[in-house]
Scaffold this motif. Structure first.
Motif, PDB file in Angstrom:
ATOM      1  N   THR A  66       0.850  -1.181   0.000  1.00  0.00           N
ATOM      2  CA  THR A  66       0.000   0.000   0.000  1.00  0.00           C
ATOM      3  C   THR A  66       0.891   1.239   0.000  1.00  0.00           C
ATOM      4  O   THR A  66       2.090   1.152   0.240  1.00  0.00           O
ATOM      5  N   GLY A  67       0.292   2.385  -0.249  1.00  0.00           N
ATOM      6  CA  GLY A  67       1.022   3.643  -0.193  1.00  0.00           C
ATOM      7  C   GLY A  67       0.574   4.604  -1.264  1.00  0.00           C
ATOM      8  O   GLY A  67      -0.339   4.323  -2.049  1.00  0.00           O
ATOM      9  N   SER A  68       1.260   5.753  -1.319  1.00  0.00           N
ATOM     10  CA  SER A  68       0.897   6.811  -2.262  1.00  0.00           C
ATOM     11  C   SER A  68       1.754   6.812  -3.526  1.00  0.00           C
ATOM     12  O   SER A  68       1.456   7.552  -4.464  1.00  0.00           O
ATOM     13  N   ALA A  69       2.805   6.043  -3.563  1.00  0.00           N
ATOM     14  CA  ALA A  69       3.721   6.043  -4.705  1.00  0.00           C
ATOM     15  C   ALA A  69       3.029   5.516  -5.955  1.00  0.00           C
ATOM     16  O   ALA A  69       2.187   4.617  -5.890  1.00  0.00           O
ATOM     17  N   LYS A  70       3.421   6.047  -7.102  1.00  0.00           N
ATOM     18  CA  LYS A  70       2.893   5.609  -8.391  1.00  0.00           C
ATOM     19  C   LYS A  70       4.013   4.909  -9.154  1.00  0.00           C
ATOM     20  O   LYS A  70       5.181   5.271  -9.037  1.00  0.00           O
ATOM     21  N   ASP A  93       0.701   0.733 -10.035  1.00  0.00           N
ATOM     22  CA  ASP A  93       0.144   1.645  -9.043  1.00  0.00           C
ATOM     23  C   ASP A  93      -0.382   0.822  -7.875  1.00  0.00           C
ATOM     24  O   ASP A  93      -0.623  -0.388  -8.004  1.00  0.00           O
ATOM     25  N   LEU A  94      -0.540   1.463  -6.746  1.00  0.00           N
ATOM     26  CA  LEU A  94      -0.956   0.776  -5.519  1.00  0.00           C
ATOM     27  C   LEU A  94      -2.425   1.024  -5.240  1.00  0.00           C
ATOM     28  O   LEU A  94      -2.971   2.019  -5.704  1.00  0.00           O
ATOM     29  N   PRO A  95      -3.077   0.176  -4.506  1.00  0.00           N
ATOM     30  CA  PRO A  95      -2.573  -0.981  -3.750  1.00  0.00           C
ATOM     31  C   PRO A  95      -2.358  -2.200  -4.651  1.00  0.00           C
ATOM     32  O   PRO A  95      -2.904  -2.290  -5.750  1.00  0.00           O
ATOM     33  N   VAL A 113       9.647  -3.524  -2.422  1.00  0.00           N
ATOM     34  CA  VAL A 113       8.883  -2.552  -3.191  1.00  0.00           C
ATOM     35  C   VAL A 113       9.703  -1.277  -3.288  1.00  0.00           C
ATOM     36  O   VAL A 113      10.131  -0.728  -2.278  1.00  0.00           O
ATOM     37  N   THR A 114       9.923  -0.802  -4.524  1.00  0.00           N
ATOM     38  CA  THR A 114      10.736   0.393  -4.733  1.00  0.00           C
ATOM     39  C   THR A 114       9.902   1.477  -5.394  1.00  0.00           C
ATOM     40  O   THR A 114       9.248   1.231  -6.412  1.00  0.00           O
ATOM     41  N   THR A 115       9.943   2.676  -4.782  1.00  0.00           N
ATOM     42  CA  THR A 115       9.255   3.815  -5.380  1.00  0.00           C
ATOM     43  C   THR A 115      10.057   4.259  -6.600  1.00  0.00           C
ATOM     44  O   THR A 115      11.231   3.938  -6.736  1.00  0.00           O
ATOM     45  N   ALA A 138       8.780   2.602   3.505  1.00  0.00           N
ATOM     46  CA  ALA A 138       9.809   3.500   2.990  1.00  0.00           C
ATOM     47  C   ALA A 138       9.120   4.682   2.318  1.00  0.00           C
ATOM     48  O   ALA A 138       7.959   4.600   1.927  1.00  0.00           O
ATOM     49  N   SER A 139       9.844   5.805   2.193  1.00  0.00           N
ATOM     50  CA  SER A 139       9.303   6.964   1.495  1.00  0.00           C
ATOM     51  C   SER A 139      10.423   7.730   0.832  1.00  0.00           C
ATOM     52  O   SER A 139      11.582   7.654   1.253  1.00  0.00           O
ATOM     53  N   GLY A 140      10.044   8.445  -0.237  1.00  0.00           N
ATOM     54  CA  GLY A 140      11.010   9.252  -0.960  1.00  0.00           C
ATOM     55  C   GLY A 140      11.291   8.674  -2.330  1.00  0.00           C
ATOM     56  O   GLY A 140      10.841   7.589  -2.679  1.00  0.00           O
ATOM     57  N   PRO A 141      12.075   9.406  -3.141  1.00  0.00           N
ATOM     58  CA  PRO A 141      12.415   8.915  -4.478  1.00  0.00           C
ATOM     59  C   PRO A 141      13.335   7.698  -4.408  1.00  0.00           C
ATOM     60  O   PRO A 141      14.281   7.667  -3.616  1.00  0.00           O
ATOM     61  N   ASP A 142      13.046   6.701  -5.204  1.00  0.00           N
ATOM     62  CA  ASP A 142      13.852   5.470  -5.290  1.00  0.00           C
ATOM     63  C   ASP A 142      14.073   4.798  -3.932  1.00  0.00           C
ATOM     64  O   ASP A 142      15.117   4.190  -3.690  1.00  0.00           O
ATOM     65  N   ALA A 143      13.098   4.887  -3.040  1.00  0.00           N
ATOM     66  CA  ALA A 143      13.176   4.250  -1.720  1.00  0.00           C
ATOM     67  C   ALA A 143      12.629   2.825  -1.816  1.00  0.00           C
ATOM     68  O   ALA A 143      11.739   2.545  -2.616  1.00  0.00           O
ATOM     69  N   THR A 144      13.168   1.919  -0.979  1.00  0.00           N
ATOM     70  CA  THR A 144      12.744   0.512  -1.014  1.00  0.00           C
ATOM     71  C   THR A 144      12.304   0.044   0.363  1.00  0.00           C
ATOM     72  O   THR A 144      13.031   0.217   1.347  1.00  0.00           O
TER      73      THR A 144
END
Length: 150
Positions: A66-70, A93-95, A113-115, A138-144
């Motif tokens: 889950t999360g907000s990342a696309k 895209d999530l979920p 899972v990597t953003t 995790a959060s941020g660009p290219d976070a896992t």
């Protein structure tokens, strides 16, 4: 009573123990080696039994992200013939959810899972046979976020 030898040593006929380096006692290294071998064998047996604890039983593995990342990239473990196999999906895209059942389960699974470059948040969760889930975030660009060891 005997008289001492003029050179300071024992008198003739008096018994003197051999020096410590010349004594032939029981060797300890074979016993130490035996203990080490037994401990290693016991540890290996416990590891194999632990890894194969679910082998032969039907095991249900439930993955959830889950999360907000696309456009996230997802890698997860499946099992085939007692071996771990990594599957990949994305960009998604999530979920995202996936459930599988297997009889070839061995511990050591992974869900990562990597953003993307756009960042956002991700949370992963893995549940094996309704036990307490493994989770990570995790959060941020290219976070896992990585859930592993199940």
């Amino acid at each position: 009573m005997s008289t001492p030898h003029p050179g300071g040593g024992p008198a003739h006929g008096q018994w003197v123990p051999p020096p410590a380096h010349a004594r032939k006692g029981r060797r300890k290294w074979p016993w130490v080696l035996l203990v080490v071998v037994l401990l290693l064998a016991g540890g290996c047996t416990a590891l194999v039994l632990g890894l194969a604890e679910e082998t032969g039983k039907t095991v249900r593995v439930r993955y959830e992200v889950t999360g907000s990342a696309k456009g996230v990239a997802i890698a997860y473990t499946t099992w085939k013939d007692g071996a771990l196999v990594t599957q990949k999906e994305g960009p998604r895209d999530l979920p995202w959810r996936k459930e599988l059942t297997t009889k070839d389960f061995v511990k050591g699974g992974l869900l990562a899972v990597t953003t993307g470059k756009g960042g956002g948040t991700v949370s992963c969760s893995v549940t094996v046979n309704d036990r307490r889930p493994w989770t990570a975030a995790a959060s941020g660009p290219d976070a896992t976020a990585t859930c592993s060891g199940f």
